[in-house]
Design a protein around this motif. Sequence first.
Motif, PDB file in Angstrom:
ATOM      1  N   PHE A 151       0.841  -1.189   0.000  1.00 30.20           N
ATOM      2  CA  PHE A 151       0.000   0.000   0.000  1.00 30.20           C
ATOM      3  C   PHE A 151       0.879   1.242   0.000  1.00 30.20           C
ATOM      4  O   PHE A 151       1.942   1.264   0.610  1.00 30.20           O
ATOM      5  CB  PHE A 151      -0.917   0.022   1.224  1.00 30.20           C
ATOM      6  N   SER A 152       0.410   2.285  -0.668  1.00 34.30           N
ATOM      7  CA  SER A 152       1.215   3.493  -0.814  1.00 34.30           C
ATOM      8  C   SER A 152       1.203   4.386   0.428  1.00 34.30           C
ATOM      9  O   SER A 152       2.128   5.170   0.634  1.00 34.30           O
ATOM     10  CB  SER A 152       0.736   4.306  -2.023  1.00 34.30           C
ATOM     11  N   LYS A 153       0.187   4.280   1.248  1.00 31.15           N
ATOM     12  CA  LYS A 153       0.075   5.150   2.426  1.00 31.15           C
ATOM     13  C   LYS A 153       0.250   4.333   3.701  1.00 31.15           C
ATOM     14  O   LYS A 153      -0.285   3.235   3.822  1.00 31.15           O
ATOM     15  CB  LYS A 153      -1.297   5.840   2.456  1.00 31.15           C
ATOM     16  N   ASP A 154       0.963   4.918   4.658  1.00 31.95           N
ATOM     17  CA  ASP A 154       1.170   4.241   5.934  1.00 31.95           C
ATOM     18  C   ASP A 154      -0.149   3.946   6.632  1.00 31.95           C
ATOM     19  O   ASP A 154      -0.303   2.895   7.250  1.00 31.95           O
ATOM     20  CB  ASP A 154       2.074   5.065   6.857  1.00 31.95           C
ATOM     21  N   GLU A 155      -1.114   4.859   6.532  1.00 29.53           N
ATOM     22  CA  GLU A 155      -2.404   4.624   7.188  1.00 29.53           C
ATOM     23  C   GLU A 155      -3.119   3.418   6.586  1.00 29.53           C
ATOM     24  O   GLU A 155      -3.819   2.690   7.280  1.00 29.53           O
ATOM     25  CB  GLU A 155      -3.299   5.860   7.132  1.00 29.53           C
ATOM     26  N   TYR A 156      -2.937   3.181   5.278  1.00 26.00           N
ATOM     27  CA  TYR A 156      -3.529   2.001   4.647  1.00 26.00           C
ATOM     28  C   TYR A 156      -2.849   0.736   5.157  1.00 26.00           C
ATOM     29  O   TYR A 156      -3.502  -0.270   5.414  1.00 26.00           O
ATOM     30  CB  TYR A 156      -3.398   2.059   3.126  1.00 26.00           C
ATOM     31  N   LYS A 157      -1.519   0.794   5.269  1.00 26.42           N
ATOM     32  CA  LYS A 157      -0.773  -0.361   5.773  1.00 26.42           C
ATOM     33  C   LYS A 157      -1.219  -0.709   7.191  1.00 26.42           C
ATOM     34  O   LYS A 157      -1.440  -1.876   7.511  1.00 26.42           O
ATOM     35  CB  LYS A 157       0.729  -0.076   5.760  1.00 26.42           C
ATOM     36  N   LEU A 158      -1.347   0.316   8.040  1.00 25.60           N
ATOM     37  CA  LEU A 158      -1.767   0.085   9.421  1.00 25.60           C
ATOM     38  C   LEU A 158      -3.180  -0.480   9.490  1.00 25.60           C
ATOM     39  O   LEU A 158      -3.450  -1.391  10.280  1.00 25.60           O
ATOM     40  CB  LEU A 158      -1.670   1.387  10.229  1.00 25.60           C
ATOM     41  N   LEU A 159      -4.075   0.049   8.687  1.00 28.07           N
ATOM     42  CA  LEU A 159      -5.442  -0.453   8.669  1.00 28.07           C
ATOM     43  C   LEU A 159      -5.469  -1.902   8.190  1.00 28.07           C
ATOM     44  O   LEU A 159      -6.135  -2.751   8.789  1.00 28.07           O
ATOM     45  CB  LEU A 159      -6.334   0.416   7.785  1.00 28.07           C
TER      46      LEU A 159
END
Length: 144
Positions: A27-35
Amino acid sequence: MLEFKDCNKDEQITVLLSLAEKLYPYFSKDEYKLLAKHITRTCREWEKDKIISPDELYKFIDSGGDEDISVIQEESEGYDIELWDCYIYIIAYVCKIAYEYDNQVYVPQIIESVDDSCYEIIKEICQNIEILPSGIYNNISIRK
């Protein structure tokens, strides 16, 4: 090596969640990775203990809020769209099995259409995401 369709439901969930764990770093965004990590962790908890309700798992897909992965997928760009597609199919499959495990007769409409063909759809999506290693889904198998 067994085919996905030849695995029992617990083994299928293990395969799908293992694939989910391999996808979230892309995933390109850290928030997506965390989710994605949070979702996968919650599904692993269900896989282990079967205590979390299927409705709680389903809320990741559709709770009526802005944090549903289906809403996030629609607002995403680039490869994140396809990555969330995979997650939606993975979580939907886990939900389907969780509802079956709970002997739920009535399930959300989205879940009604989930079946073993989801894995083939996930494989097809993975083949089309150019940033993923070739055959990422083939590196996950069930050995008996």
